[in-house]
Design a protein around this motif. Structure first.
Motif, PDB file in Angstrom:
ATOM      1  N   GLU A   8       0.822  -1.207   0.000  1.00 33.34           N
ATOM      2  CA  GLU A   8       0.000   0.000   0.000  1.00 33.34           C
ATOM      3  C   GLU A   8       0.856   1.257   0.000  1.00 33.34           C
ATOM      4  O   GLU A   8       0.591   2.208  -0.742  1.00 33.34           O
ATOM      5  N   ALA A   9       1.911   1.271   0.814  1.00 29.52           N
ATOM      6  CA  ALA A   9       2.724   2.491   0.957  1.00 29.52           C
ATOM      7  C   ALA A   9       3.693   2.693  -0.202  1.00 29.52           C
ATOM      8  O   ALA A   9       4.043   3.828  -0.522  1.00 29.52           O
ATOM      9  N   CYS A  10       4.136   1.604  -0.828  1.00 27.47           N
ATOM     10  CA  CYS A  10       5.213   1.694  -1.816  1.00 27.47           C
ATOM     11  C   CYS A  10       4.767   1.339  -3.230  1.00 27.47           C
ATOM     12  O   CYS A  10       5.622   1.178  -4.118  1.00 27.47           O
ATOM     13  N   ILE A  33      25.249  -3.278  -6.645  1.00 26.19           N
ATOM     14  CA  ILE A  33      24.526  -3.843  -7.780  1.00 26.19           C
ATOM     15  C   ILE A  33      23.515  -4.883  -7.301  1.00 26.19           C
ATOM     16  O   ILE A  33      22.379  -4.951  -7.797  1.00 26.19           O
ATOM     17  N   LEU A  34      23.906  -5.690  -6.307  1.00 29.94           N
ATOM     18  CA  LEU A  34      22.995  -6.709  -5.778  1.00 29.94           C
ATOM     19  C   LEU A  34      21.741  -6.080  -5.193  1.00 29.94           C
ATOM     20  O   LEU A  34      20.620  -6.533  -5.464  1.00 29.94           O
ATOM     21  N   LEU A  35      21.908  -5.021  -4.415  1.00 31.45           N
ATOM     22  CA  LEU A  35      20.759  -4.355  -3.821  1.00 31.45           C
ATOM     23  C   LEU A  35      19.870  -3.742  -4.891  1.00 31.45           C
ATOM     24  O   LEU A  35      18.645  -3.855  -4.844  1.00 31.45           O
ATOM     25  N   ARG A  36      20.479  -3.112  -5.887  1.00 27.45           N
ATOM     26  CA  ARG A  36      19.698  -2.490  -6.956  1.00 27.45           C
ATOM     27  C   ARG A  36      18.908  -3.548  -7.741  1.00 27.45           C
ATOM     28  O   ARG A  36      17.732  -3.379  -8.023  1.00 27.45           O
ATOM     29  N   ASP A  37      19.574  -4.666  -8.064  1.00 24.47           N
ATOM     30  CA  ASP A  37      18.893  -5.733  -8.802  1.00 24.47           C
ATOM     31  C   ASP A  37      17.774  -6.352  -7.969  1.00 24.47           C
ATOM     32  O   ASP A  37      16.713  -6.721  -8.498  1.00 24.47           O
ATOM     33  N   THR A  38      18.008  -6.476  -6.669  1.00 25.13           N
ATOM     34  CA  THR A  38      16.991  -7.035  -5.773  1.00 25.13           C
ATOM     35  C   THR A  38      15.749  -6.155  -5.750  1.00 25.13           C
ATOM     36  O   THR A  38      14.619  -6.641  -5.852  1.00 25.13           O
ATOM     37  N   LEU A  39      15.946  -4.851  -5.621  1.00 22.03           N
ATOM     38  CA  LEU A  39      14.818  -3.925  -5.597  1.00 22.03           C
ATOM     39  C   LEU A  39      14.084  -3.913  -6.938  1.00 22.03           C
ATOM     40  O   LEU A  39      12.849  -3.828  -6.977  1.00 22.03           O
ATOM     41  N   PRO A  65       5.532  -1.882  -7.806  1.00 18.89           N
ATOM     42  CA  PRO A  65       6.232  -1.011  -8.762  1.00 18.89           C
ATOM     43  C   PRO A  65       7.100   0.079  -8.150  1.00 18.89           C
ATOM     44  O   PRO A  65       8.100   0.483  -8.754  1.00 18.89           O
ATOM     45  N   GLY A  66       6.757   0.547  -6.956  1.00 16.84           N
ATOM     46  CA  GLY A  66       7.532   1.617  -6.340  1.00 16.84           C
ATOM     47  C   GLY A  66       8.990   1.255  -6.137  1.00 16.84           C
ATOM     48  O   GLY A  66       9.858   2.137  -6.107  1.00 16.84           O
ATOM     49  N   PHE A  67       9.322  -0.030  -6.010  1.00 12.49           N
ATOM     50  CA  PHE A  67      10.692  -0.447  -5.761  1.00 12.49           C
ATOM     51  C   PHE A  67      11.566  -0.307  -7.005  1.00 12.49           C
ATOM     52  O   PHE A  67      12.794  -0.437  -6.911  1.00 12.49           O
TER      53      PHE A  67
END
Length: 277
Positions: free
Chosen positions: A164-166, A259-265, A273-275
């Protein structure tokens, strides 16, 4: 003719109008749904369930308002949930990509029907009229069954409010919620240990979002990689083990240079979709 009789048609009309309005108001406040109508996942279906029971189980599921997770010794499956269709004494519910009849008995047992052949175009009104090969029967649990991986249990606890928030973007409301979830001891800061817990949650749900299914070994490997990456990120953004304040948390993705964090999000962004922002 008595004078009040002249107003009888008006009185009858007003009575009919107010009665109709009252009926609609009652329905909008949660009156019994008619067979065939759609509604949110009922509260009595949501929760933690184990098969066959909460002391000895082969698998377990968590059902929230919008999501479904099932785990056994081999792995986990995760699916978004749409609205359910109410029949006379059961619901038609989308489970693992296909519609199933679902019923909660008076003793609290959750039954998921296994149909003979494909789901019917027109569902029978009653449970007894269904053509089924069998059913899975789950017991409602006061405590989360241990067969459910801990990072996924943590995700499922918050996933409805995160969605809901993101859903639109990583707004201040969204980022504050994510910070508060990561801040387990509620001291207003995030330690390296809490960062690792949050990272395990992120990679675990990302692995499931991609294919709806993930094996135990794949999930364990993803969590291990997230632990190593978190150590690297912590050395970069929290020198000497300093805890992150909410101000430090702002712009964390850019600061982390991961890069791992970006790909995970990005992976989670296919669900929320907000991620992707």
């Amino acid at each position: 003719m008595k004078s009040w009789l002249r107003y009888l048609p008006i009185i009858v009309l007003c009575t009919a109008l107010f009665t109709g309005y009252a009926d609609k108001a009652q329905a909008s406040k949660g009156g019994a749904a008619k067979a065939g109508t759609e509604e949110d996942i009922p509260a009595k279906i949501r929760g933690d369930w184990a098969l066959p029971d909460c002391k000895s189980y082969d698998e377990a599921i968590i059902i929230t308002r919008h999501f479904y997770l099932r785990s056994d010794k081999d792995g986990s499956q995760f699916w978004p949930l749409e609205s359910v269709q109410k029949q006379k004494d059961y619901w038609v519910m989308p489970i693992e990509g296909e519609k199933h009849p679902v019923r909660v008995e008076a003793d609290g047992v959750l039954k998921i029907g296994l149909l003979t052949g494909k789901p019917p175009e027109k569902w029978p009104k009653s449970w007894d009229a269904l053509q089924m090969d069998g059913r899975r029967e789950y017991t409602g649990c006061a405590e989360v069954p241990a067969i459910l991986p801990d990072p996924l249990v943590r995700v499922m606890k918050h996933i409805d409010e995160i969605e809901e928030a993101c859903n639109a973007d990583l707004s201040p409301t969204c980022t504050k919620l994510l910070f508060d979830i990561a801040d387990e001891n509620k001291n207003g800061k995030i330690s390296v240990r809490e960062m690792k817990t949050a990272a395990a949650m992120l990679v675990s749900i990302a692995a499931l979002v991609e294919n709806n299914t993930v094996s135990r070994s794949t999930l364990d490997k993803a969590v291990y990689q997230s632990m190593r990456e978190t150590d690297r990120i912590a050395a970069r953004v929290t020198p000497k083990g300093k805890e992150l304040s909410y101000k430090d948390f702002t712009g964390f993705l850019k600061k982390s240079d991961s890069i791992l964090l970006r790909d995970t999000l990005m992976g989670i962004g296919t669900l929320i979709p907000g991620f992707k922002e």
